[in-house]
Scaffold this active site. Structure first.
Site, short mmCIF file in Angstrom:
data_model
loop_
_atom_site.label_atom_id
_atom_site.label_comp_id
_atom_site.label_asym_id
_atom_site.label_seq_id
_atom_site.Cartn_x
_atom_site.Cartn_y
_atom_site.Cartn_z
N ALA A 66 0.85 -1.19 0.00
CA ALA A 66 0.00 0.00 0.00
C ALA A 66 0.89 1.24 0.00
O ALA A 66 2.04 1.19 0.43
CB ALA A 66 -0.87 -0.01 1.25
N GLU A 128 3.83 -5.28 7.58
CA GLU A 128 2.93 -4.29 8.19
C GLU A 128 3.22 -4.08 9.68
O GLU A 128 3.07 -2.97 10.20
CB GLU A 128 1.47 -4.70 8.00
CG GLU A 128 0.94 -4.53 6.58
CD GLU A 128 1.25 -5.68 5.64
OE1 GLU A 128 2.09 -6.54 5.98
OE2 GLU A 128 0.65 -5.73 4.55
N1 3HC Z 1 4.49 3.52 0.24
C1 3HC Z 1 4.94 4.75 -0.09
N2 3HC Z 1 6.24 5.01 -0.36
C2 3HC Z 1 7.10 3.98 -0.29
C3 3HC Z 1 6.69 2.69 0.04
C4 3HC Z 1 5.31 2.46 0.31
N3 3HC Z 1 4.86 1.26 0.60
N4 3HC Z 1 7.79 1.89 0.03
C5 3HC Z 1 8.81 2.65 -0.31
N5 3HC Z 1 8.41 3.93 -0.51
C6 3HC Z 1 9.23 5.06 -0.94
C7 3HC Z 1 10.24 5.48 0.10
O1 3HC Z 1 9.68 6.39 1.01
C8 3HC Z 1 11.33 6.09 -0.76
O2 3HC Z 1 10.90 7.38 -1.09
P1 3HC Z 1 11.99 8.54 -1.34
O3 3HC Z 1 12.86 8.06 -2.43
O4 3HC Z 1 11.16 9.71 -1.64
O5 3HC Z 1 12.73 8.66 -0.03
C9 3HC Z 1 11.29 5.25 -2.02
O6 3HC Z 1 10.01 4.62 -2.03
C10 3HC Z 1 12.36 4.17 -2.09
O7 3HC Z 1 12.30 3.41 -0.89
P2 3HC Z 1 13.64 2.90 -0.17
O8 3HC Z 1 14.62 4.01 -0.08
O9 3HC Z 1 13.20 2.23 1.08
O10 3HC Z 1 14.16 1.85 -1.24
P3 3HC Z 1 14.90 0.47 -1.01
O11 3HC Z 1 15.22 -0.04 -2.35
O12 3HC Z 1 15.98 0.62 0.00
O13 3HC Z 1 13.81 -0.50 -0.34
C11 3HC Z 1 11.67 -1.56 -0.08
C12 3HC Z 1 12.68 -0.88 -1.05
C13 3HC Z 1 12.27 -2.85 0.49
C14 3HC Z 1 10.44 -1.85 -0.85
C15 3HC Z 1 11.40 -0.59 1.09
O14 3HC Z 1 11.07 0.69 0.57
C16 3HC Z 1 10.27 -1.00 1.99
O15 3HC Z 1 10.45 -1.83 2.85
N6 3HC Z 1 9.08 -0.39 1.81
C17 3HC Z 1 7.95 -0.56 2.67
C18 3HC Z 1 7.23 -1.83 2.41
C19 3HC Z 1 6.02 -1.94 3.32
O16 3HC Z 1 6.07 -1.65 4.49
N7 3HC Z 1 4.90 -2.41 2.74
C20 3HC Z 1 3.70 -2.57 3.46
C21 3HC Z 1 2.89 -1.32 3.39
S1 3HC Z 1 1.44 -1.42 4.39
C22 3HC Z 1 0.37 -2.34 3.46
O17 3HC Z 1 0.71 -2.79 2.39
C23 3HC Z 1 -0.99 -2.51 4.01
C24 3HC Z 1 -1.75 -3.61 3.35
O18 3HC Z 1 -1.67 -4.76 4.14
C25 3HC Z 1 -3.17 -3.22 3.19
#
Ligand code: 3HC
Ligand code: NAI
Length: 701
Positions: A66, A128
């Site tokens: 998300a 999450e």
């Molecule tokens: N939403 C919005 N922005 C996100 C995002 C997300 N899920 N994941 C990454 N981004 C953004 C970061 O803020 C960053 O933005 P910036 O360049 O402006 O600073 C950019 O994307 C790149 O992210 P990283 O610097 O972290 O890139 P990496 O390559 O080091 O890592 C990743 C990539 C492993 C995907 C890492 O970004 C990550 O762990 N992201 C979060 C994943 C997450 O928590 N997903 C679950 C979300 S909650 C959900 O899905 C609810 C559902 O169950 C309904």
């Protein structure tokens, strides 16, 4: 530009439709993506010429979930659950083509497809929990149906991504396909069609639930262990409840409850705090005045000077990042000791199952020890970690200036010394900066990158990039005594010592902080770090800390001597010691301090509010760029509970008005001017604002 909307493309390869999400950088499932997916799959459903579909993502990864930046804003339809239901009921096989890190909602989306193929090395997960949430689009219901409730709970509660290779046999993925992923996924879809495979929906699978239905004992034990470790974090029991529903309730009921729990957690203070840290951690790597296009320099070879406590760990960081490194010492015996410690640390990780022997050998092989300083001539990034003495550091840097190749970054791991003064001993201050690692350097995630007056932007960019390669969390800070973390910690230590002289005992002070959520209190931390360290520094400066120095003089250096503020009966558990109580009471009497009962609220305020106040000064002086940077320092370097979002975030929740009043009160009572509210804190308190609302446009005002 996609054919459905800017983020979604629909193309065809004969009878196979290919739906592609293109929302850089990580294909987060923002509203436009969700709406476009519904539109695309409705077209797939209605197009009689399409027999099957592939769902793929452009760029570096399948969707990572998300869009976290949408959380906390009004929800916009369609939700992810609707998207998944649309795909599941499309009536034609849909094959998800996975690569990179399909996480959270992205992985849930894949679990809603009928088949999944993945590129080798793809890592899937439901992270999450790290945002104070539970998976909210069916993850807690579908994953248990594939890998069983117990294992699903482990994955969900750890939040860590798992390589698909480890999950393939459970049907989490149907094939791991080297080669061109899109073509392989299309070929897989054709195979499904030609073999007339059924339209399997994960939600209908029951086989992996039957064991838990017959006897939920194993699940309950796993659940109890997770909840116990969670120390009151609300997301963990929510995950447990929801995964339990997967085998106790019908799918739709389980999913409805999952969504209700998700919505509840989304508005919790804990989740807000964790989301703040997620973005703050990423923002902290951005230097506001750095021109776009400042490129990191190439790092092929590292160098470390000093193979002591920090140097050894830093050399390991280079090796862990796959960079070969030269480790320089003054004498062969010190070098041998340093290298032996490195090998021992790696061997411990191997014996705990954290690393293969082969990988250990590879990493150890990247570290070359020498007593010849000239061996650093070909290093691109050199980190000095010799004793904390300005004269010595200056000599080392003058020598480095002579032998290091042009463009090499010259970094110091100093914790207190002036990086500008060190830089001035070279003819290339633009290449000099601080890399302040935390002990143990190979374990702790925080890396304060100290920007000197003359540090070049590309040198800073190089340090940030190297920090990331080392899997650290880099935060750029300015030059001052103690930088961000230790400068704030110092105020906490002063107050902790005062509290015990005024009437509290070390165990009372520590309990206030562990109840707040820190893994340990200030006195247990002193015992761990060694009471003698501060004692030696103070002796050198002609200063004295009453209790701490008395303990050090008695040889009570902390854990390493079996006693310090606490006793250690063979283990690491601090045990209150009546002898220390006597030392403290004697000291109070000697200093004419009337001891009194101090409640835990006062203890907490006096430990934490002065730190927040110092954080405000750090912001005023521009030592940290943003309040979030300070929060990241404290979460990753000092065990500040992530679900409380760091000191500056916490301050905004408590209210700066209250904090300012209490600081003024404690300053008046103690006569300590350092406790008076900092001008920034006082101004924001007057204006009824928080640190987060101190926007750059009114900073100058
Ligand atoms: N939403 C919005 N922005 C996100 C995002 C997300 N899920 N994941 C990454 N981004 C953004 C970061 O803020 C960053 O933005 P910036 O360049 O402006 O600073 C950019 O994307 C790149 O992210 P990283 O610097 O972290 O890139 P990496 O390559 O080091 O890592 C990743 C990539 C492993 C995907 C890492 O970004 C990550 O762990 N992201 C979060 C994943 C997450 O928590 N997903 C679950 C979300 S909650 C959900 O899905 C609810 C559902 O169950 C309904
Ligand atoms: P240490 O005393 O464990 O190691 C220093 C090493 O440097 C010794 O092995 C010594 O032989 C070697 N050395 C001295 N002069 C040298 C020279 N000219 N050339 C090559 N090697 C030389 O010290 P520690 O704790 O590793 O600290 C190193 C630096 O890191 C200091 O600046 C310290 O302030 C800083 N630091 C220490 C932290 C800690 O928790 N120990 C945390 C963060 C920073």
């Amino acid at each position: 530009m996609g054919s459905v909307n800017p983020s979604i493309d629909l193309a065809h390869d004969g009878e196979i439709a290919v739906v592609t999400i293109d929302n850089p950088p990580v294909n987060a499932l923002k509203h436009e993506v969700r709406a476009g997916l519904i539109e695309a799959f409705q077209r797939v459903k209605n197009d009689a010429g399409v027999k099957a579909a592939v769902l793929a993502c452009a760029g570096r990864t399948f969707s990572a979930g998300a869009d976290i930046s949408e959380f906390g804003k009004p929800r916009r339809s369609p939700g992810l659950i609707e998207v998944i239901e649309t795909i599941e009921s499309v009536g034609k096989p849909v094959v998800a083509a996975l690569h990179g890190t399909p996480l959270g909602g992205g992985f849930e989306l894949a679990l809603g497809c009928h088949y999944r193929v993945a590129a080798p090395g793809t890592r899937v997960g439901l992270p999450e929990i790290k945002l104070g949430l539970l998976p909210g689009a069916g993850g807690t219901q579908r994953l248990p149906r594939l890998i069983g409730p117990e294992r699903a709970l482990q994955l969900i509660v750890s939040g860590n991504p798992t390589p698909v290779e480890e999950l393939a046999q459970d049907g989490v993925v149907d094939a791991i396909v080297p080669g061109d992923l899109r073509q392989e996924a299309i070929a897989f879809a054709r195979k499904v069609l030609s073999e007339r495979r059924p339209l399997t929906r994960v939600r209908d699978r029951e086989d992996r639930l039957s064991a838990a239905r017959a006897d939920a004992g194993a699940f309950t034990r796993a659940a109890d262990a997770s909840t116990k470790r969670a120390r009151g974090l609300r997301a963990v029991p929510a995950c447990v409840e929801s995964v339990r529903n997967s085998f106790e309730k019908p799918f739709d009921e389980g999913q409805a409850r999952e969504l209700a729990l998700f919505m509840e957690l989304l508005t919790s203070e804990e989740s807000r705090a964790q989301r703040h840290i997620f973005f703050a951690e990423r923002e902290a790597q951005k230097v506001p005045d750095m021109p776009a296009g400042s490129k990191p320099r190439d790092i092929r070879r590292g160098g470390v000077i000093g193979a002591g406590t920090m140097g050894g760990g830093i050399a390991m960081n280079f090796a862990n990042a796959g960079v070969s490194v030269t480790l320089v010492e003054t004498a062969p015996d010190a070098l041998d000791r340093g290298l032996a410690t490195i090998r021992k640390n790696y061997a411990n990780t191997v014996s705990r199952g954290g690393l293969s022997q082969e990988e250990m050998d590879r990493r150890v092989g990247l570290i070359t020890g020498t007593t010849d300083f000239n061996a650093l001539a070909d290093a691109d990034f050199i980190i000095e970690a010799v004793f904390e003495e300005m004269g010595l550091k200056k000599r080392v840097f003058a020598e480095l200036d002579r032998i290091a190749k042009p463009g090499a970054i010259l970094a110091t791991n100093t914790s207190t010394l002036d990086v500008n003064e060190i830089a001035a001993t070279t003819k290339r201050p633009q290449d000099v900066l601080g890399t302040h690692f935390f002990s143990p350097a190979n374990v702790m995630k925080l890396l304060e990158i100290v920007r000197g007056e003359k540090t070049a932007f590309d040198a800073l960019a190089t340090a940030i990039a190297l920090g990331r390669r080392m899997a650290k969390v880099p935060v750029v800070v300015g030059v001052c005594y103690g930088f961000v973390g230790n400068r704030m910690l110092h105020l906490r230590s002063v107050e902790a010592e005062r509290l015990i002289l005024e009437g509290a005992l070390p165990q009372d002070v520590d309990a206030a902080l562990t109840e707040f959520g820190f893994p340990m209190g200030p006195f247990a931390m002193s015992d761990l770090a060694g009471i003698d360290v501060g004692w030696r520094i103070r002796k050198g400066r002609g200063e004295r800390a009453e209790i701490s120095d008395t303990l050090a003089e008695m040889g009570r250096f902390g854990q390493k001597t079996g006693s310090g503020y606490f006793r250690y009966e063979g283990g690491r558990t601090p045990v209150p010691d009546p002898e220390v109580e006597k030392i403290i009471i004697d000291a109070s009497n000697r200093l004419g301090i009337q001891r009194r009962t101090i409640d835990s609220q006062e203890i907490l305020e006096r430990l934490i509010f002065p730190m927040i106040n110092e954080g405000a000064r750090i912001l005023e002086e521009g030592i940290a760029y943003r309040p979030g940077d300070i929060d990241v320092v404290w979460v990753y370097g000092y065990g500040w509970p992530v679900w409380r979002g760091g000191p500056m975030f916490y301050a905004d929740q408590v209210g700066l008005g209250y904090i300012g009043d209490r600081l003024a009160h404690y300053a008046a009572r103690s006569g300590d001017k350092a406790l008076e509210p900092a001008p920034l804190l006082a101004r924001l308190a007057r204006e009824g604002r928080g640190f987060a609302e101190n926007k750059s446009e009114d900073k100058a005002a």
